[in-house]
Design a protein around this motif. Structure first.
Motif, PDB file in Angstrom:
ATOM      1  N   GLU A  21       6.710   1.934  -0.999  1.00  0.00           N
ATOM      2  CA  GLU A  21       6.695   3.205  -0.276  1.00  0.00           C
ATOM      3  C   GLU A  21       5.568   4.126  -0.749  1.00  0.00           C
ATOM      4  N   ILE A  22       5.265   4.095  -2.041  1.00  0.00           N
ATOM      5  CA  ILE A  22       4.222   4.986  -2.588  1.00  0.00           C
ATOM      6  C   ILE A  22       2.851   4.549  -2.070  1.00  0.00           C
ATOM      7  N   TYR A  23       2.584   3.254  -2.163  1.00  0.00           N
ATOM      8  CA  TYR A  23       1.316   2.695  -1.665  1.00  0.00           C
ATOM      9  C   TYR A  23       1.142   3.038  -0.179  1.00  0.00           C
ATOM     10  N   MET A  24       2.175   2.767   0.620  1.00  0.00           N
ATOM     11  CA  MET A  24       2.085   2.968   2.067  1.00  0.00           C
ATOM     12  C   MET A  24       1.897   4.448   2.423  1.00  0.00           C
ATOM     13  N   SER A  25       2.608   5.333   1.738  1.00  0.00           N
ATOM     14  CA  SER A  25       2.506   6.773   2.039  1.00  0.00           C
ATOM     15  C   SER A  25       1.127   7.314   1.688  1.00  0.00           C
ATOM     16  N   LEU A  26       0.579   6.868   0.564  1.00  0.00           N
ATOM     17  CA  LEU A  26      -0.760   7.324   0.156  1.00  0.00           C
ATOM     18  C   LEU A  26      -1.840   6.799   1.110  1.00  0.00           C
ATOM     19  N   LEU A  27      -1.651   5.582   1.574  1.00  0.00           N
ATOM     20  CA  LEU A  27      -2.606   4.999   2.528  1.00  0.00           C
ATOM     21  C   LEU A  27      -2.567   5.764   3.850  1.00  0.00           C
ATOM     22  N   ALA A  28      -1.353   6.087   4.312  1.00  0.00           N
ATOM     23  CA  ALA A  28      -1.209   6.848   5.566  1.00  0.00           C
ATOM     24  C   ALA A  28      -1.808   8.247   5.435  1.00  0.00           C
ATOM     25  N   ASP A  29      -1.673   8.858   4.253  1.00  0.00           N
ATOM     26  CA  ASP A  29      -2.303  10.167   3.996  1.00  0.00           C
ATOM     27  C   ASP A  29      -3.819  10.073   4.157  1.00  0.00           C
ATOM     28  N   ALA A  30      -4.376   9.013   3.572  1.00  0.00           N
ATOM     29  CA  ALA A  30      -5.843   8.859   3.565  1.00  0.00           C
ATOM     30  C   ALA A  30      -6.375   8.587   4.964  1.00  0.00           C
ATOM     31  N   PHE A  31      -5.602   7.860   5.772  1.00  0.00           N
ATOM     32  CA  PHE A  31      -6.046   7.521   7.133  1.00  0.00           C
ATOM     33  C   PHE A  31      -5.134   8.214   8.154  1.00  0.00           C
ATOM     34  N   PHE A  32      -5.032   9.544   8.016  1.00  0.00           N
ATOM     35  CA  PHE A  32      -4.127  10.331   8.862  1.00  0.00           C
ATOM     36  C   PHE A  32      -4.512  10.257  10.335  1.00  0.00           C
ATOM     37  N   ASN A  33      -5.797   9.915  10.624  1.00  0.00           N
ATOM     38  CA  ASN A  33      -6.256   9.847  12.018  1.00  0.00           C
ATOM     39  C   ASN A  33      -6.083   8.447  12.625  1.00  0.00           C
ATOM     40  N   LYS A  34      -5.427   7.545  11.876  1.00  0.00           N
ATOM     41  CA  LYS A  34      -5.149   6.206  12.390  1.00  0.00           C
ATOM     42  C   LYS A  34      -3.652   5.935  12.291  1.00  0.00           C
ATOM     43  N   GLN A  35      -3.205   4.889  12.942  1.00  0.00           N
ATOM     44  CA  GLN A  35      -1.790   4.501  12.850  1.00  0.00           C
ATOM     45  C   GLN A  35      -1.650   3.460  11.742  1.00  0.00           C
ATOM     46  N   VAL A  36      -0.839   3.785  10.737  1.00  0.00           N
ATOM     47  CA  VAL A  36      -0.668   2.893   9.581  1.00  0.00           C
ATOM     48  C   VAL A  36       0.741   2.304   9.611  1.00  0.00           C
ATOM     49  N   LEU A  42      -1.960   6.167  -7.269  1.00  0.00           N
ATOM     50  CA  LEU A  42      -3.081   6.986  -6.770  1.00  0.00           C
ATOM     51  C   LEU A  42      -4.413   6.272  -7.027  1.00  0.00           C
ATOM     52  N   ASP A  43      -4.551   5.717  -8.243  1.00  0.00           N
ATOM     53  CA  ASP A  43      -5.798   5.031  -8.620  1.00  0.00           C
ATOM     54  C   ASP A  43      -5.979   3.724  -7.849  1.00  0.00           C
ATOM     55  N   LEU A  44      -4.884   2.994  -7.700  1.00  0.00           N
ATOM     56  CA  LEU A  44      -4.966   1.708  -6.989  1.00  0.00           C
ATOM     57  C   LEU A  44      -5.296   1.935  -5.516  1.00  0.00           C
ATOM     58  N   VAL A  45      -4.695   2.973  -4.928  1.00  0.00           N
ATOM     59  CA  VAL A  45      -4.949   3.250  -3.507  1.00  0.00           C
ATOM     60  C   VAL A  45      -6.370   3.796  -3.302  1.00  0.00           C
ATOM     61  N   ALA A  46      -6.912   4.509  -4.284  1.00  0.00           N
ATOM     62  CA  ALA A  46      -8.329   4.933  -4.184  1.00  0.00           C
ATOM     63  C   ALA A  46      -9.224   3.692  -4.073  1.00  0.00           C
ATOM     64  N   GLN A  47      -8.894   2.695  -4.883  1.00  0.00           N
ATOM     65  CA  GLN A  47      -9.621   1.418  -4.820  1.00  0.00           C
ATOM     66  C   GLN A  47      -9.437   0.771  -3.445  1.00  0.00           C
ATOM     67  N   GLN A  48      -8.198   0.796  -2.967  1.00  0.00           N
ATOM     68  CA  GLN A  48      -7.870   0.171  -1.676  1.00  0.00           C
ATOM     69  C   GLN A  48      -8.625   0.837  -0.522  1.00  0.00           C
ATOM     70  N   ILE A  49      -8.708   2.181  -0.572  1.00  0.00           N
ATOM     71  CA  ILE A  49      -9.397   2.920   0.502  1.00  0.00           C
ATOM     72  C   ILE A  49     -10.877   2.524   0.546  1.00  0.00           C
ATOM     73  N   ALA A  50     -11.491   2.455  -0.623  1.00  0.00           N
ATOM     74  CA  ALA A  50     -12.907   2.075  -0.689  1.00  0.00           C
ATOM     75  C   ALA A  50     -13.123   0.677  -0.111  1.00  0.00           C
ATOM     76  N   SER A  51     -12.230  -0.228  -0.460  1.00  0.00           N
ATOM     77  CA  SER A  51     -12.324  -1.601   0.023  1.00  0.00           C
ATOM     78  C   SER A  51     -12.121  -1.673   1.541  1.00  0.00           C
ATOM     79  N   LEU A  52     -11.146  -0.901   2.020  1.00  0.00           N
ATOM     80  CA  LEU A  52     -10.830  -0.881   3.457  1.00  0.00           C
ATOM     81  C   LEU A  52     -12.001  -0.339   4.269  1.00  0.00           C
ATOM     82  N   LYS A  53     -12.630   0.720   3.759  1.00  0.00           N
ATOM     83  CA  LYS A  53     -13.766   1.325   4.481  1.00  0.00           C
ATOM     84  C   LYS A  53     -14.923   0.330   4.637  1.00  0.00           C
ATOM     85  N   LEU A  54     -15.106  -0.495   3.606  1.00  0.00           N
ATOM     86  CA  LEU A  54     -16.153  -1.520   3.692  1.00  0.00           C
ATOM     87  C   LEU A  54     -15.898  -2.474   4.854  1.00  0.00           C
TER      88      LEU A  54
END
Length: 455
Positions: A403-418, A371-383
């Motif tokens: 699978e955990i990383y990918m599922s959390l990323l898809a949750d965060a960007f539900f309006n995009k195709q991950v 959860l913490d690593l993907v929060a970091q990833q989302i911030a980086s991706l948005k930049l």
């Protein structure tokens, strides 16, 4: 009379990562026919700091190619190299390496850094699209040598980035290449599309060859072999996608670093983005690619060792942990979660601040770490996304299988195709593809990337 068996025309690629060194052999459909992988013991440089052992690496590349050349099943038509950046090999007038392959994680002395900034100002970092990263700016490695090891510096005839050194072993051509020069080196002025004036002022002539485009080859007429000039691995990983997809996308290339690469973001780099480790790469066609990075693979390795020790399980136990949505909900309710908008979330993974004693099981702790690593990833991706309209997010490399990383990323960007991309060898494939026209008589296959969508 026995008929001689037809040999397969192939392209060999050396893919030199910080941890794994690989040799891959591709046929004309870009199927991997052979793969070998080694991990080399590090050696110590002249200051006692760990570094890749250049002699071992050189010998392995030469001997592996020699063995491959004797394989009766293959005719090697192409040879290329993808390797990590920010590392220079310094050659003397006879073409012999003069020093260790200094590690980009080595610390730049503070007084030297201060002197550089006082002399050239901070704007130089924006102009060269290079966050201030010390030795990760390979130009500063030369500045360091000039000031700290002048006797060595004055013997240098050529300083080659690692991918170009690998190519040099076969061609004896000392050249610069655009993706290696254009990746947080502090050398290339993106505004004027040339070496930055500070490079000339400091007389760093060993790196000032005009950079060639990545599709350049040197042909060995005798062996009928086209030898590429090497490519920076992060830029190489983009090539299969740029050759396959027409619409806008963003790629998260994961390994030691998780690098979000956006080839469609043409907004000039701002000082604010630069401060958050956002930069520009150069793609294989010499066009800027907006990129942001976090040290995610390194952090994952660190934390999984820590968790394995604490819970007394095997270091690879995380591979058995399945994504548990109920557990995610439980953790989100129980603990304060980092949000990607938190200003400092990019600096360190929030998990480092957590008390591991609070977690009842490895599974619980690992889910929170992700959860913490993907929060970091989302911030980086948005930049890296900036204001561009991106519909597809591709993830390749190690985290694409998590699978955990990918599922959390898809949750965060539900309006995009991950998508998890299944070209685990993306950087090696990219190195073969950039010289396609020089070794391959077939068209590039349409189904070069297999994708798995996450919802």
């Amino acid at each position: 009379m026995t008929q001689k068996k037809a040999t397969i025309p192939v392209c060999a690629v050396f893919d030199i990562g910080k941890t794994n060194k690989k040799l891959l052999v591709f046929d004309q459909n870009y199927e991997v026919l052979k793969e070998e992988q080694i991990q080399l013991e590090e050696s110590l440089d002249d200051d006692g700091y760990p570094s890749d052992d250049l002699l071992q690496l050189t010998n392995w590349i030469k001997s592996s190619f020699q063995q491959l050349s004797q394989n009766p099943d293959f005719t090697i038509k192409g040879l290329n190299f993808s390797a990590y950046g920010a590392s220079l090999v310094h050659l003397d007038g006879n073409g012999k390496p003069l020093s260790a392959l200094y590690n980009y994680l080595k610390k730049l002395p503070k007084p030297l850094h201060k002197a550089f900034v006082e002399k050239y100002g901070k704007e130089v970092f924006r102009e060269t699209a290079s966050p201030d990263l010390g030795m990760l700016n390979s130009g500063l490695q030369l500045y360091w040598l000039k000031n700290e090891k002048p006797a060595l510096f004055h013997q240098i005839r050529y300083s080659l980035h690692l991918p170009q050194y690998c190519s040099y072993l076969f061609t004896k051509e000392a050249i610069s290449e655009i993706t290696s020069i254009g990746c947080h080196t502090l050398l290339w002025d993106f505004d004027k599309n040339d070496y930055h004036t500070w490079v000339e002022t400091e007389h760093l002539h060993s790196v000032q060859q005009k950079p060639l485009l990545t599709n350049h080859v040197f042909v060995d007429e005798e062996k009928q072999l086209s030898v590429g000039i090497g490519v920076h691995d992060s830029s190489s990983a983009l090539v299969p996608y740029l050759r396959t997809f027409d619409e806008n996308f963003i790629l998260i290339s994961t390994g030691t670093w998780a690098i979000s690469l956006n080839p469609f973001n043409e907004e000039p780099l701002t000082a604010n983005e630069l401060a958050k480790d956002c930069l520009c790469y150069m793609n294989f066609e010499g066009k800027p690619v907006k990129a942001s990075r976090i040290f995610a693979g390194n952090e994952h390795e660190r934390q999984t060792k820590h968790l394995a020790d604490y819970f007394n399980v095997d270091v690879n136990y995380y591979k058995q942990v399945k994504f548990d949505r109920d557990l995610i909900v439980f953790l989100r309710n129980k603990y304060k979660q980092a949000t990607p908008d938190t200003a400092d979330v990019l600096l360190d993974c929030p998990f480092v601040e957590r008390n591991i004693n609070l977690f009842k099981s490895y599974e619980e702790a690992y889910h929170q770490f992700m959860l913490d690593l993907v929060a970091q990833q989302i911030a980086s991706l948005k930049l890296a996304i900036g204001r561009t309209s991106v519909r597809k997010i591709f993830v390749d490399g190690g985290f694409s299988k998590n699978e955990i990383y990918m599922s959390l990323l898809a949750d965060a960007f539900f309006n995009k195709q991950v998508f998890a991309s299944e070209i685990a060898q993306a950087s090696a494939l990219g190195a073969a593809l950039v010289i396609h026209e020089h070794w391959n008589t077939q068209p590039i296959p349409e189904q070069i990337i297999s994708l798995k969508r996450y919802f």
